[in-house]
Design an enzyme around this catalytic site. Structure first.
Site, PDB file in Angstrom:
ATOM      1  N   ARG A 147     -16.462  11.138  -9.296  1.00 51.99           N
ATOM      2  CA  ARG A 147     -17.460  10.590  -8.384  1.00 51.99           C
ATOM      3  C   ARG A 147     -16.821  10.108  -7.076  1.00 51.99           C
ATOM      4  O   ARG A 147     -17.239  10.503  -5.987  1.00 51.99           O
ATOM      5  CB  ARG A 147     -18.151   9.427  -9.088  1.00 51.99           C
ATOM      6  CG  ARG A 147     -19.239   8.734  -8.315  1.00 51.99           C
ATOM      7  CD  ARG A 147     -19.672   7.477  -9.087  1.00 51.99           C
ATOM      8  NE  ARG A 147     -19.995   7.819 -10.454  1.00 51.99           N
ATOM      9  CZ  ARG A 147     -21.191   8.228 -10.851  1.00 51.99           C
ATOM     10  NH1 ARG A 147     -22.175   8.320  -9.982  1.00 51.99           N
ATOM     11  NH2 ARG A 147     -21.401   8.538 -12.115  1.00 51.99           N
ATOM     12  N   THR A 148     -15.804   9.298  -7.194  1.00 54.88           N
ATOM     13  CA  THR A 148     -15.132   8.761  -6.005  1.00 54.88           C
ATOM     14  C   THR A 148     -14.456   9.874  -5.208  1.00 54.88           C
ATOM     15  O   THR A 148     -14.545   9.925  -3.976  1.00 54.88           O
ATOM     16  CB  THR A 148     -14.085   7.701  -6.420  1.00 54.88           C
ATOM     17  OG1 THR A 148     -14.737   6.670  -7.150  1.00 54.88           O
ATOM     18  CG2 THR A 148     -13.404   7.104  -5.211  1.00 54.88           C
ATOM     19  N   LYS A 177       9.909  13.597 -15.771  1.00 57.56           N
ATOM     20  CA  LYS A 177      10.545  13.825 -14.489  1.00 57.56           C
ATOM     21  C   LYS A 177      10.896  12.509 -13.803  1.00 57.56           C
ATOM     22  O   LYS A 177      11.902  12.413 -13.116  1.00 57.56           O
ATOM     23  CB  LYS A 177       9.657  14.692 -13.604  1.00 57.56           C
ATOM     24  CG  LYS A 177       9.548  16.136 -14.110  1.00 57.56           C
ATOM     25  CD  LYS A 177       8.965  17.039 -13.056  1.00 57.56           C
ATOM     26  CE  LYS A 177       8.916  18.498 -13.537  1.00 57.56           C
ATOM     27  NZ  LYS A 177       8.127  19.343 -12.661  1.00 57.56           N
ATOM     28  N   ARG A 198      -5.801   7.195  -5.880  1.00 57.92           N
ATOM     29  CA  ARG A 198      -6.275   6.398  -7.010  1.00 57.92           C
ATOM     30  C   ARG A 198      -5.134   6.296  -8.009  1.00 57.92           C
ATOM     31  O   ARG A 198      -4.498   7.295  -8.325  1.00 57.92           O
ATOM     32  CB  ARG A 198      -7.472   7.050  -7.664  1.00 57.92           C
ATOM     33  CG  ARG A 198      -7.986   6.238  -8.845  1.00 57.92           C
ATOM     34  CD  ARG A 198      -9.423   6.500  -9.063  1.00 57.92           C
ATOM     35  NE  ARG A 198     -10.078   5.589  -9.937  1.00 57.92           N
ATOM     36  CZ  ARG A 198     -11.238   5.041  -9.671  1.00 57.92           C
ATOM     37  NH1 ARG A 198     -11.837   5.286  -8.520  1.00 57.92           N
ATOM     38  NH2 ARG A 198     -11.825   4.258 -10.537  1.00 57.92           N
ATOM     39  N   HIS A 226     -10.758  -1.810  -5.246  1.00 56.99           N
ATOM     40  CA  HIS A 226     -11.495  -0.586  -4.954  1.00 56.99           C
ATOM     41  C   HIS A 226     -12.279  -0.889  -3.683  1.00 56.99           C
ATOM     42  O   HIS A 226     -13.500  -0.982  -3.688  1.00 56.99           O
ATOM     43  CB  HIS A 226     -12.434  -0.262  -6.119  1.00 56.99           C
ATOM     44  CG  HIS A 226     -13.031   1.106  -6.044  1.00 56.99           C
ATOM     45  ND1 HIS A 226     -12.726   2.019  -5.062  1.00 56.99           N
ATOM     46  CD2 HIS A 226     -13.947   1.724  -6.834  1.00 56.99           C
ATOM     47  CE1 HIS A 226     -13.417   3.123  -5.263  1.00 56.99           C
ATOM     48  NE2 HIS A 226     -14.163   2.964  -6.324  1.00 56.99           N
TER      49      HIS A 226
END
Lengths: 401, 401, 401
Positions: A147-148, A177, A198, A226
């Protein structure tokens, strides 16, 4: 100020840096490789014209002048500063990154909202729809949030920009890694003009911003921040109610775990004569840090168990989802909590004509479907406003005011 | 009409709504938030100019006029209808969504194919390659289907449009979060101009179309429909054989489970003097519903166990993959079925010069690799035709005829 | 020549075809469907103008002329060749695909690097930024490699091109469905103009190139090749040191398993008076095939256990990560190996002023973070050079020199 440093996290551990470092200028400690800059200190009187906002040609030229000693580079930046227009109110809004809601004050919020309204009017294939042509945004998502991500990517493309997408960025820093976030950022900034990130760790966005020579937008970092959600919430209230001073807002549902309502309460404290009602099951009540903060700012607040009464008084009923995952094995507590405060036709019936219902989405059944058809159901408009806020921020970070 | 309602599903459970609701107009029950519209009823005499096909400026304006009562809105839509040109044959082809193969009749198929041929001729960087500039397509895939997704995304980009991609759309409606498909659609339609959707549940695309105020294309919903595949199959036959009336088609392989051959049989019934041969192992024979339907439409069909004889008569040998996953633990039955009817050089030898071999792909060994070099191997051209059909549909849904 | 055939694989098993087939012309065995061509044989005197490099209009027209017998097509291609300019040095650089580092000689490397420098100067929204407008690149990744993928996608978009992305291409060839790589390629080439492919099997890129009628770029196939990495390494040395002839290069770390250092050693052998130092823990020493090859080419090399001494002499210290996954259960060996040769401030102190530290990234702690600020830390510039090399290759493959 320890209180406010934890405002956006639900625990005090891993709290962020003290507020006075939140607004900062960039000290240009440029390595020859990529003009990477380090944020540090705090100075209200010094604003640098951000080098990365210069036309790309100049920036490229600079990147090519390798082997200049760090000292020379700083001098060079200083010259840049001297050439900048003298400081003015306008300069206050210089945006380098979008990391946390706290970085915005009332004036800059108003200015961003004005831009959001302007981009809202941009028509397909009009000149405005091409203002980010040639710019490349990387969505660096360490955990998926479709959604974001789609909202940001739509925002970029609606302005003519292009997108590099990754939803499996964890691969970069996999245990096997073991690359650091900083190294990843230094690589990705070579491929793009802005990074929307994010992450699963609180504070990751700030670390990225310190490293990057290009703007970073925090699209959520763990339980932390956020900020674009917080902005779109305030923007939606202004759009729907017509004002922010003097409003009454009922925050309903999971107030303990929802970073959304915590950020919203914080931002509302920047406006005059706001009154906030907390309506939540006992197990997920608003924490004391926010209450203390509101009190310290002179914001009136009260707790209530009567949703109907609160709804009848408020301009905004902000409902949230009870997050099952926070209850662990206490399913009984979850079941009790989730059914307690439902926004339905009965709630609508007592709400004022001009008031609105908001929700950060996704919703389960805390708002019944029959509410959707009511003009006061603002939550899908709210989601759409996220697009406009993100368009505004992308424009501001990439091409300025 | 119960038969036709199950034509495109292999079981009668979960069958779709009765055919008479399949073609429908949109009754504008617009909520102020997003002009969401509900499909309902059926009226051959009423065609609305689709609001969403208006220039975006007008649509945006409308979205901004909040707080109009639902009744006013309907009136407003009615005015729109009055302004529309009088009904004509052209209006019959008004496309709102692409949900199932049944929605297309012979005339509209012909018209779509004509557009497909036109878009096929569009050259790089010609004006035609920009007809969808400024439009944004969201690929909302609840299950991955890279082939189908890339075909749609290529189609959109070949016409100058842009794409928002998601292949993990299940996240939206995860058990944990529990958002409904309808809420997801209302969010995504705020970010895009058209949604191409793949879902694991039969009927999901129709539900999305009922909710959405923007066009929906069904890119496959569970065992139900995959209408663009059906269209590209018929288009390929027309392109390769030069006609659709009077053709002989051999459907070979898994006729019980393949939605492709079921859709194809259904669509072929719309043409004159078609003869269909079913060639399949016993365990995956064509089901009675299709046979009965063909009979009711006067389409000749017969079952055969002799692939060579059928191949020698047909214009099209349509081979399909035996789907192992349908056999569960009966691996023995699968092994027997899969080896039974192979299209190889021997089959080519008896086929007519003008005839073609088709396959929806991917293939295993039901067509041997040495067939690929023969001009009559049409399956990769068929895949390419999927691009043109999808370009045509995107054009029609977004900017009209 | 068995040695060189294994140069880029760490085992001799699964070695690639003999070097004399590495450079090859394309024999046009066009199937009517997609002008698919097969690479075969070797002929230094014959260079075909690649049909796919013709303006798209002509190519499209040709695709539409179905049912031409294979023989006719070959003749038709021959005509094309006659129309081509006579063979010249320029023609030698005709690029059809990028499959392995061995396909490049010194001249073509120089020519590619020249283009890389040109694309580096392209400014946002300048005409140069649109040279690939209308072209569509598919990134067909059978295993995720976000870093490489984003680099290619950025390169394409920086030149105005568009991208179709897939990181889950294994779905195409899943055990369940079992499609061959060749069939997948034939489908994807219908949707795009160039395919960038990453695969888990050595030799997969070559198989794709043999099948495809559009250019293929190998973005890594298993333990085999990753030619664009090899190119960007050599390009970086030239950019940083100013020359390739006469340089001294220290290869440090895991020399047994790293395909990067193996490719680099091979390519450096094409230059004059190069000296290579191998500095590695005993368990991951450079293998004999490379040493023998260098000797056969007259390249001086020596092994050393003294990083400080080597660093003081070299123009380039090329550090690599010790790959834990190669040690299996011998964690003790891994731990011993990884700590042995670290590039830190002490190493910098003995390095010459003009020398540089390189690393293919990601790094763990084999280069300490305090090195990053030194102008001689070239590894992030090296990553950025990957962008320019890929821009150059995309340009060359799609629109020529």
């Amino acid at each position: 100020m320890a209180v406010s440093s934890s405002l956006f996290t639900s625990s005090l551990q891993g709290s962020m840096v003290a507020p006075k470092t939140l607004k900062c200028y960039r000290e240009y400690m440029c390595s020859p490789s990529n003009l990477s800059c380090r944020q540090s200190g705090y100075s209200k009187s010094v604003y640098l014209t951000h080098l990365r906002l210069l036309p790309s040609g100049k920036l490229l030229k600079r990147e090519q002048t390798d082997r200049v000693s760090p000292k020379d580079r700083i001098q060079c930046c200083a010259v840049q500063v001297e050439n900048a227009p003298s400081f003015s109110v306008g300069k206050k809004f210089q945006l380098d990154d979008v990391i946390e809601a706290q970085q915005f004050d009332r004036d800059i919020l108003g200015a961003i909202f004005k831009v959001a309204r302007e981009v809202e009017k941009i028509e397909k294939n009009s000149p405005g729809s091409q203002i980010l042509k040639g710019y490349l945004m990387a969505t660096l998502f360490y955990e998926p949030s479709t959604r974001t991500r789609l909202s940001f990517e739509s925002a970029m493309k609606r302005l003519g920009g292009e997108v590099l997408t990754t939803e499996n960025a964890r691969e970069f820093s996999s245990a096997a890694k073991g690359e650091t976030l900083e190294d990843t950022i230094r690589t990705i900034e070579g491929y793009s003009d802005i990074i929307v990130m994010r992450h699963f760790e609180s504070g990751a966005a700030k670390r990225a911003a310190v490293t990057a020579g290009i703007p970073i937008i925090n699209a959520g970092d763990g339980p932390g921040q956020h900020p674009t959600q917080a902005l779109l919430d305030v923007y939606t209230i202004e759009r729907e109610v017509g004002k922010l001073d003097g409003i009454k807002v009922g925050l309903v549902g999971d107030l303990a775990n929802g970073r959304t309502v915590r950020s919203l309460a914080y931002l509302l404290a920047k406006y005059q004569d706001v009154k906030i009602y907390f309506v939540s099951p006992d197990v997920v009540k608003m924490k004391d840090d926010i209450k203390d903060y509101l009190t310290s700012k002179g914001v009136e607040w009260e707790e209530s168990t009567d949703l109907m009464e609160v709804a009848s008084k408020c301009d905004v009923v902000y409902q949230t989802r009870i997050q099952k995952e926070r209850f662990g094995e206490r399913i009984d507590q979850y079941e009790e909590a989730r059914g307690k405060y439902i926004v339905d036709q009965n709630v609508l019936d007592v709400m004022q004509k001009h008031a609105v219902v908001m929700h950060p989405l996704p919703r389960l059944d805390e708002i019944t479907v029959d509410v959707d058809g009511d003009p006061r159901a603002a939550y899908f408009r709210q989601a759409k406003n996220g697009l406009y806020i993100r368009m505004a921020l992308l424009k501001l970070l990439l091409v300025g005011w």
